[in-house]
Design an enzyme around this catalytic site. Structure first.
Site: not given
Length: 332
Positions: A235, A264, A296
């Site tokens: 994270r 993000e 991601h």
């Protein structure tokens, strides 16, 4: 029995189609947009909602979902930190996640990115683009000579440990909840400070909690070996990005591989070609040769997407039929 699925990407549709063929008794509606206050009314008349997003599930959205009679919510991902938990509890919502859609997918990419850093691949790519075929000064390091510190030894951390061991690295671990098998092997250190002091590589595989917000900050970096490598495949909020930049500038950190970033949502999974990105901290990291950023995508494999769809939809169906699900998340 009816389930509405929000934020369905094109690459997910074949897996939804397969699930629907296997479950002809369930009527499924696929919605490409994220679940918001503007489209929550589409859920009226459905028994469950299947969702995926990094954006917060606000109290307003969850309340409106409950008002439409939808109490069963299945997440196509692991994290539940973007749910408004008080509302979940107050409205008696059933929540499930996909706790292990593919630990190997994430673990494999973390090691892949580390190997690129160790073997100076970004630097050689840059030189080759200019037809510079010299070796020096970009000499590589071997993973088998290094100690890897794994913070978080759950499913993903454990998969990463197995891969690192396969390369011959020494692996140490830290976790509040220890794995009995790993403990027998004597792999754990008692404190994070011990891990920081011993590890050449530090890789994060823990959920985002209030207690670990910016766990890698200036103080943590100061306790690490000079020239440490940082991997964050968990994270974005686990790292203070500005402190990471300072550690990179000083050489305390030799390189970093990041699959996530704390801000993000304004950047990742968007086509920003030709546009100015105003986040100066992100751009500072993005423009460094010794920082590898992937948007991601650690989870993004065929196996993982299949599991995300099938496990989440199966859980939603279980909620509707029994009020319980194998992957139900409890909020104490």
């Amino acid at each position: 029995m009816k389930i509405i699925a929000y934020a369905v990407r094109d690459d997910e549709r074949p897996f939804f189609d397969t699930w629907m063929k296997e479950n002809p008794d369930v009527e499924v509606k696929l919605v490409p947009e994220l679940l918001t206050e503007d489209n929550v009314d589409l859920a009226k008349g459905f028994d469950g909602a299947d969702v995926y997003q990094q954006k917060d599930y606000t109290a307003e959205v969850l309340n409106k979902l409950a008002d439409e009679g939808v109490k069963n919510i299945s997440l196509r991902n692991v994290g539940v930190d973007n749910l408004d938990v008080p509302t979940v509890k107050a409205r008696g919502l059933n929540i499930s996640n996909v706790p292990a859609y593919s630990p190997n997918a994430i673990a494999e990419l973390s090691v892949t990115q580390l190997m690129q850093l160790l073997r100076q691949t970004p630097m050689f790519n840059k030189k080759l683009a200019k037809q510079d075929f010299r070796w020096a000064p970009d000499i590589a390091k071997e993973l088998n000579t290094m100690t890897v510190g794994v913070i978080g030894t759950g499913r993903i951390g454990r998969a990463a440990i197995d891969i690192f061991k396969g390369f011959g690295a020494k692996v140490i671990g830290y976790d509040v909840y220890r794995n009995a098998e790993l403990e027998k092997e004597g792999m754990y250190v008692d404190t994070l400070d011990e891990l920081y002091a011993q590890a050449d590589v530090i890789t994060l595989h823990v959920p985002a909690l209030k207690d670990n917000y910016h766990m890698l900050n200036a103080d943590a970096f100061s306790k690490m070996k000079d020239g440490a490598y940082i991997l964050n495949f968990a994270r974005g909020t686990l790292i203070d990005s500005e402190d990471l930049i300072k550690a990179l500038d000083s050489g305390k950190v030799a390189g970093a591989a990041l699959v996530t970033y704390e801000y993000e949502t304004k950047i990742f999974n968007k086509d920003l070609e030709g546009q100015t990105i105003d986040d100066k901290v992100f751009m500072n990291l993005f423009n460094r040769d010794n920082v590898l950023i992937t948007p991601h995508t650690a989870f993004y494999t065929e196996t993982a997407v299949h599991n995300m769809v099938h496990v989440s939809m199966n859980s939603n169906k279980q909620f509707i039929e029994t009020g319980k699900a194998d992957t139900q998340v409890k909020f104490d």
